[in-house]
Design a protein around this motif. Structure first.
Motif, PDB file in Angstrom:
ATOM      1  N   ALA A 114       0.786  -1.268  -0.080  1.00 56.00           N
ATOM      2  CA  ALA A 114       0.161   0.174   0.004  1.00 56.00           C
ATOM      3  C   ALA A 114       0.868   1.211   0.042  1.00 56.00           C
ATOM      4  CB  ALA A 114      -0.977  -0.006   1.220  1.00 56.00           C
ATOM      5  N   PRO A 115       0.218   2.487  -0.491  1.00 62.01           N
ATOM      6  CA  PRO A 115       1.084   3.549  -0.497  1.00 62.01           C
ATOM      7  C   PRO A 115       1.785   4.131   0.831  1.00 62.01           C
ATOM      8  CG  PRO A 115      -1.017   4.116  -1.257  1.00 62.01           C
ATOM      9  CD  PRO A 115      -0.941   2.533  -0.911  1.00 62.01           C
ATOM     10  N   THR A 116       0.776   3.958   1.843  1.00 64.98           N
ATOM     11  CA  THR A 116       1.029   4.652   3.065  1.00 64.98           C
ATOM     12  C   THR A 116       1.248   3.512   4.199  1.00 64.98           C
ATOM     13  OG1 THR A 116      -1.218   4.980   3.551  1.00 64.98           O
ATOM     14  CG2 THR A 116       0.079   6.559   2.420  1.00 64.98           C
ATOM     15  N   GLY A 117       1.601   3.740   5.249  1.00 69.01           N
ATOM     16  CA  GLY A 117       1.979   2.772   6.452  1.00 69.01           C
ATOM     17  C   GLY A 117       0.289   2.778   6.938  1.00 69.01           C
ATOM     18  N   LYS A 118      -0.457   3.535   7.115  1.00 67.39           N
ATOM     19  CA  LYS A 118      -1.869   3.294   7.552  1.00 67.39           C
ATOM     20  C   LYS A 118      -2.534   2.514   6.707  1.00 67.39           C
ATOM     21  CE  LYS A 118      -4.697   6.784   7.190  1.00 67.39           C
ATOM     22  NZ  LYS A 118      -5.497   8.027   7.624  1.00 67.39           N
ATOM     23  N   ALA A 119      -2.391   2.711   5.413  1.00 61.17           N
ATOM     24  CA  ALA A 119      -3.344   1.896   4.258  1.00 61.17           C
ATOM     25  C   ALA A 119      -2.832   0.453   4.346  1.00 61.17           C
ATOM     26  CB  ALA A 119      -3.010   2.254   2.870  1.00 61.17           C
ATOM     27  N   ALA A 120      -1.375   0.321   4.575  1.00 57.61           N
ATOM     28  CA  ALA A 120      -0.788  -1.024   4.511  1.00 57.61           C
ATOM     29  C   ALA A 120      -1.253  -1.880   5.894  1.00 57.61           C
ATOM     30  CB  ALA A 120       0.730  -0.814   5.035  1.00 57.61           C
ATOM     31  N   ARG A 121      -1.489  -1.185   6.863  1.00 54.51           N
ATOM     32  CA  ARG A 121      -2.017  -1.862   8.036  1.00 54.51           C
ATOM     33  C   ARG A 121      -3.243  -2.163   8.012  1.00 54.51           C
ATOM     34  NH1 ARG A 121      -1.002   1.667  13.247  1.00 54.51           N
ATOM     35  NH2 ARG A 121       1.161   1.164  12.417  1.00 54.51           N
ATOM     36  N   ARG A 122      -4.236  -1.234   7.311  1.00 57.55           N
ATOM     37  CA  ARG A 122      -5.517  -1.700   7.025  1.00 57.55           C
ATOM     38  C   ARG A 122      -5.774  -3.024   6.136  1.00 57.55           C
ATOM     39  NH1 ARG A 122      -9.969   1.096   8.124  1.00 57.55           N
ATOM     40  NH2 ARG A 122     -10.713   0.781   6.009  1.00 57.55           N
ATOM     41  N   LEU A 123      -4.868  -3.026   5.098  1.00 61.04           N
ATOM     42  CA  LEU A 123      -5.001  -4.020   4.067  1.00 61.04           C
ATOM     43  C   LEU A 123      -4.702  -5.265   4.987  1.00 61.04           C
ATOM     44  CD1 LEU A 123      -4.972  -5.081   1.344  1.00 61.04           C
ATOM     45  CD2 LEU A 123      -2.559  -4.452   0.914  1.00 61.04           C
ATOM     46  N   GLY A 124      -3.444  -5.335   5.634  1.00 62.30           N
ATOM     47  CA  GLY A 124      -3.341  -6.486   6.189  1.00 62.30           C
ATOM     48  C   GLY A 124      -4.315  -6.942   7.282  1.00 62.30           C
ATOM     49  N   GLU A 125      -4.949  -6.300   7.782  1.00 63.25           N
ATOM     50  CA  GLU A 125      -6.280  -6.254   8.586  1.00 63.25           C
ATOM     51  C   GLU A 125      -7.509  -6.956   7.844  1.00 63.25           C
ATOM     52  OE1 GLU A 125      -7.115  -2.786  10.477  1.00 63.25           O
ATOM     53  OE2 GLU A 125      -5.320  -2.718  12.030  1.00 63.25           O
ATOM     54  N   ALA A 126      -7.506  -6.306   6.805  1.00 66.77           N
ATOM     55  CA  ALA A 126      -8.597  -6.642   5.896  1.00 66.77           C
ATOM     56  C   ALA A 126      -8.538  -8.135   5.021  1.00 66.77           C
ATOM     57  CB  ALA A 126      -8.787  -5.686   4.634  1.00 66.77           C
ATOM     58  N   VAL A 139      -1.526 -22.588   4.820  1.00 63.91           N
ATOM     59  CA  VAL A 139      -0.628 -23.289   3.794  1.00 63.91           C
ATOM     60  C   VAL A 139      -0.720 -22.580   2.388  1.00 63.91           C
ATOM     61  CG1 VAL A 139      -0.801 -25.556   2.528  1.00 63.91           C
ATOM     62  CG2 VAL A 139      -1.204 -25.395   5.119  1.00 63.91           C
ATOM     63  N   LEU A 140      -1.968 -21.838   2.361  1.00 59.41           N
ATOM     64  CA  LEU A 140      -2.039 -21.313   0.892  1.00 59.41           C
ATOM     65  C   LEU A 140      -1.191 -20.051   0.679  1.00 59.41           C
ATOM     66  CD1 LEU A 140      -6.037 -21.549   0.551  1.00 59.41           C
ATOM     67  CD2 LEU A 140      -4.290 -22.559  -1.124  1.00 59.41           C
ATOM     68  N   GLY A 141      -0.286 -19.665   1.549  1.00 53.93           N
ATOM     69  CA  GLY A 141       0.562 -18.707   1.104  1.00 53.93           C
ATOM     70  C   GLY A 141      -0.133 -17.249   1.116  1.00 53.93           C
ATOM     71  N   ILE A 142      -1.215 -16.922   1.805  1.00 53.89           N
ATOM     72  CA  ILE A 142      -1.357 -15.672   1.690  1.00 53.89           C
ATOM     73  C   ILE A 142      -1.028 -14.946   3.004  1.00 53.89           C
ATOM     74  CG2 ILE A 142      -3.380 -14.172   1.373  1.00 53.89           C
ATOM     75  CD1 ILE A 142      -4.920 -16.634   0.491  1.00 53.89           C
ATOM     76  N   PRO A 143      -0.218 -13.978   2.714  1.00 56.69           N
ATOM     77  CA  PRO A 143       0.165 -13.158   4.095  1.00 56.69           C
ATOM     78  C   PRO A 143      -0.854 -12.286   4.726  1.00 56.69           C
ATOM     79  CG  PRO A 143       1.208 -12.251   1.964  1.00 56.69           C
ATOM     80  CD  PRO A 143       0.643 -13.322   1.619  1.00 56.69           C
ATOM     81  N   GLU A 144      -0.534 -11.842   5.935  1.00 54.25           N
ATOM     82  CA  GLU A 144      -1.632 -11.042   6.630  1.00 54.25           C
ATOM     83  C   GLU A 144      -0.977  -9.736   7.035  1.00 54.25           C
ATOM     84  OE1 GLU A 144      -3.400 -13.174   9.698  1.00 54.25           O
ATOM     85  OE2 GLU A 144      -4.031 -14.855   8.635  1.00 54.25           O
ATOM     86  N   THR A 145       0.258  -9.510   6.655  1.00 53.54           N
ATOM     87  CA  THR A 145       1.119  -8.396   6.771  1.00 53.54           C
ATOM     88  C   THR A 145       1.363  -7.674   5.559  1.00 53.54           C
ATOM     89  OG1 THR A 145       3.206  -9.390   7.301  1.00 53.54           O
ATOM     90  CG2 THR A 145       1.876  -9.098   9.121  1.00 53.54           C
ATOM     91  N   ALA A 146       1.296  -6.157   5.411  1.00 47.39           N
ATOM     92  CA  ALA A 146       1.596  -5.584   4.287  1.00 47.39           C
ATOM     93  C   ALA A 146       2.498  -4.452   4.740  1.00 47.39           C
ATOM     94  CB  ALA A 146       0.387  -4.717   3.803  1.00 47.39           C
ATOM     95  N   GLN A 147       3.145  -4.209   3.667  1.00 46.28           N
ATOM     96  CA  GLN A 147       4.290  -2.972   3.602  1.00 46.28           C
ATOM     97  C   GLN A 147       3.925  -1.794   3.022  1.00 46.28           C
ATOM     98  OE1 GLN A 147       8.284  -4.289   2.929  1.00 46.28           O
ATOM     99  NE2 GLN A 147       7.606  -6.263   1.716  1.00 46.28           N
ATOM    100  N   THR A 148       4.744  -0.814   2.994  1.00 45.11           N
ATOM    101  CA  THR A 148       4.681   0.263   2.108  1.00 45.11           C
ATOM    102  C   THR A 148       5.415   0.084   0.954  1.00 45.11           C
ATOM    103  OG1 THR A 148       6.365   1.603   3.166  1.00 45.11           O
ATOM    104  CG2 THR A 148       4.490   1.867   3.993  1.00 45.11           C
ATOM    105  N   LEU A 149       4.779   0.786  -0.203  1.00 46.29           N
ATOM    106  CA  LEU A 149       5.615   0.778  -1.392  1.00 46.29           C
ATOM    107  C   LEU A 149       7.205   1.150  -1.177  1.00 46.29           C
ATOM    108  CD1 LEU A 149       3.460   2.033  -4.255  1.00 46.29           C
ATOM    109  CD2 LEU A 149       4.668   0.159  -4.293  1.00 46.29           C
ATOM    110  N   HIS A 150       7.418   2.153  -0.330  1.00 41.10           N
ATOM    111  CA  HIS A 150       8.804   2.495  -0.267  1.00 41.10           C
ATOM    112  C   HIS A 150       9.677   1.693   0.217  1.00 41.10           C
ATOM    113  CE1 HIS A 150       7.091   6.480  -0.869  1.00 41.10           C
ATOM    114  NE2 HIS A 150       7.948   6.953  -1.468  1.00 41.10           N
ATOM    115  N   ARG A 151       8.954   0.858   1.405  1.00 42.01           N
ATOM    116  CA  ARG A 151       9.793  -0.160   1.970  1.00 42.01           C
ATOM    117  C   ARG A 151       9.970  -1.520   1.240  1.00 42.01           C
ATOM    118  NH1 ARG A 151       8.618  -1.878   8.059  1.00 42.01           N
ATOM    119  NH2 ARG A 151       9.401   0.278   8.402  1.00 42.01           N
ATOM    120  N   PHE A 152       9.152  -1.682   0.320  1.00 40.88           N
ATOM    121  CA  PHE A 152       9.442  -2.730  -0.636  1.00 40.88           C
ATOM    122  C   PHE A 152      10.277  -2.633  -1.596  1.00 40.88           C
ATOM    123  CE2 PHE A 152       7.890  -4.409  -4.904  1.00 40.88           C
ATOM    124  CZ  PHE A 152       8.169  -5.857  -4.509  1.00 40.88           C
ATOM    125  N   LEU A 153      10.302  -1.416  -2.132  1.00 42.37           N
ATOM    126  CA  LEU A 153      11.217  -0.874  -3.034  1.00 42.37           C
ATOM    127  C   LEU A 153      12.617  -0.873  -2.612  1.00 42.37           C
ATOM    128  CD1 LEU A 153       9.188   1.705  -5.214  1.00 42.37           C
ATOM    129  CD2 LEU A 153       9.919  -0.440  -5.847  1.00 42.37           C
TER     130      LEU A 153
END
Length: 476
Positions: A114-126, A139-153
């Motif tokens: 997600a583009p922001t930390g807040k949006a990343a947190r909400r995405l993980g929760e959703a 087992v299906l390999g779907i993570p429940e934590t998200a990170q920001t675009l900047h941190r990923f890059l």
């Protein structure tokens, strides 16, 4: 000045004049889209179709989106709040991973972004909520934590714009889900796609009717705003990689907030809509004061920091502007005087974090409270796991009072009840995208303080970002 093939500070492309760097970003983005849309569609095997049929009925809108996306490496899923974008994406990823397992292949390495930390947190929760509703396992390999675009890059703080991952060093990720894509500007979109290998699956989610990125470009809107009446033969290739979800499970589009949102999207707001349940207009300052004090009453009544944090999503005052007598800063001072002047109150104050602090788990846009514990002043914010975390106010990143915040800062959040404080006169920043964003932050009730004519005028004024991207994407 030069032609598109030349090099100069200004580029003339047909009748369009660009700064060279933005023309280059446009061309790089189009190149990435062409590569990703040119992958041959993958046929669906019978077992995948059976797995899909267990999740959806033949006419289910979300099911159609998942089925359309299954065979494509690049897909854009759009829709308003409550249309089920995240649950559809979770089902889609589950079907992809299930196919990998059945074919005795490793599950795809997946990233939630997600583009922001807040949006990343909400995405993980959703995503976690979507998995639990579907009864999916790890087992299906779907993570429940998200990170920001900047941190990923992989941002280098000493070299802005230089990232760890790029075309010559792509990330190992095999499947990416990017939420709130409307908030991503043109340069960041380019860096994001160039950081992925050509065969990486990409799923974009967002609402193109919301506010666009603060910086240059309106990429999501440009990539999804092709004429709806085109036949299949006329449709641009990119349109085959996009589906909009229209059915809202939060609002009824025939009444109240849902009806108003539909009218804003059409550009015509009917005055009688304000009489619908869940909507109201007030113009008297004393009425506003009473409403604000009532709205903040759960916060005022909180006996512990945890109760105060739980009350924050129940009520919000939003303002289209920031500066000036009708801006969020001025209203924040006024509302603080009203609320903090209540008998027995003086032990708490809502705050909003205005700067990311990864080491503390705090993100720009996070809400919290300052809490007086005896003679000590504490800052409480919901941590990454959703639990209240205490900080010393002196150690917090930049923050401010949050009795009233700007509509821009509210993006990606939702509240039980929202009051939007309009300026006294029309303003060019009052656009359909802005009032749509303000309206759709409310889950149950929306109040407009000010002149409803200004609101109707804003619905007719779309934010304009001049770009050739839509036209060029049409001919991919």
């Amino acid at each position: 000045m030069a032609s598109p093939e030349g090099r100069a500070p200004l580029i003339l492309d047909g009748d369009w004049l660009f700064l060279q760097k933005y023309h280059a970003y446009q061309e790089r983005l189009l190149k990435q889209l062409k590569i990703r849309c040119n992958f041959q569609e993958e046929p669906l095997d019978d077992l995948t179709k059976e797995a899909w049929a267990k999740l959806y009925g033949p006419e289910d809108e979300q099911g159609k989106a998942a089925l359309k996306a299954l065979g494509r490496r690049f897909f854009i899923l759009t829709g308003g709040p409550g249309t089920g974008k995240t649950s559809t994406a979770v089902s889609l990823i589950a079907l992809i991973q299930d196919r990998q397992i059945r074919n005795q292949k490793p599950t795809l390495e997946t990233q939630l972004l997600a583009p922001t930390g807040k949006a990343a947190r909400r995405l993980g929760e959703a995503v976690a909520l979507g998995k639990s509703r579907l009864g999916l396992s790890e087992v299906l390999g779907i993570p429940e934590t998200a990170q920001t675009l900047h941190r990923f890059l992989g941002v280098n703080p000493n070299q802005p714009g230089i990232y760890k991952h790029h075309p010559k060093n792509p990330a190992a990720t095999q499947l990416v889900l990017l939420d709130e894509a409307s908030m991503v500007d043109l340069p960041m979109f380019v860096h994001f796609l160039e950081a992925l290998s050509p065969d990486c699956r990409v799923i974009l989610m967002g609402d193109p009717d919301q506010l666009t990125a603060i910086e240059s470009g309106a990429v999501l809107k440009d990539l999804t705003s092709f004429p709806a009446q085109l036949s299949v033969g006329e449709a641009p290739r990119l349109a085959l990689h996009h589906l909009r979800l229209n059915k809202s499970y939060r609002f009824d589009d025939q009444k109240g907030i849902g009806k108003m949102a539909t009218q804003i999207r059409s550009g015509i707001v009917e005055s009688q809509t304000w009489s619908e349940s869940g909507l109201q207009v007030i113009s008297n300052l004393n009425d506003l004061k009473s409403l604000v004090i009532s709205g903040f009453s759960p916060l005022i009544a909180a006996q512990t920091p945890a109760e105060a944090l739980a009350a924050l999503p129940e009520f919000a005052c939003l303002c289209p502007l920031v500066e000036g007598p009708s801006g969020a800063l001025a209203w924040n001072r006024q509302i603080a005087n009203w609320v903090l002047g209540q008998p027995g109150l003086g032990h708490l104050c809502p705050i909003i974090i205005e700067q990311n602090s990864p080491s503390q788990g705090l993100s720009n846009g996070d809400l919290g409270v300052l809490w007086a514990n005896g003679t000590d002043l504490e800052a409480w914010v919901l941590g990454p796991e959703g639990m209240p975390v205490c900080f010393s106010p002196a150690l917090l990143p930049k923050h401010s009072q949050a009795f009233c915040i700007s509509v821009h800062k509210s993006q990606g959040s939702e509240y039980g009840q929202v009051v939007t404080l309009m300026p006294e006169s029309d303003h060019p920043l009052l656009t359909g995208e802005l009032i749509y964003t303000a309206l759709t932050r409310a889950k149950t009730r929306f109040t407009l303080y000010g002149d409803p004519v200004l609101w109707s005028n804003a619905a007719q004024r779309n934010e304009t970002r001049f770009s050739l991207l839509n036209k060029r994407a049409y001919s991919l």
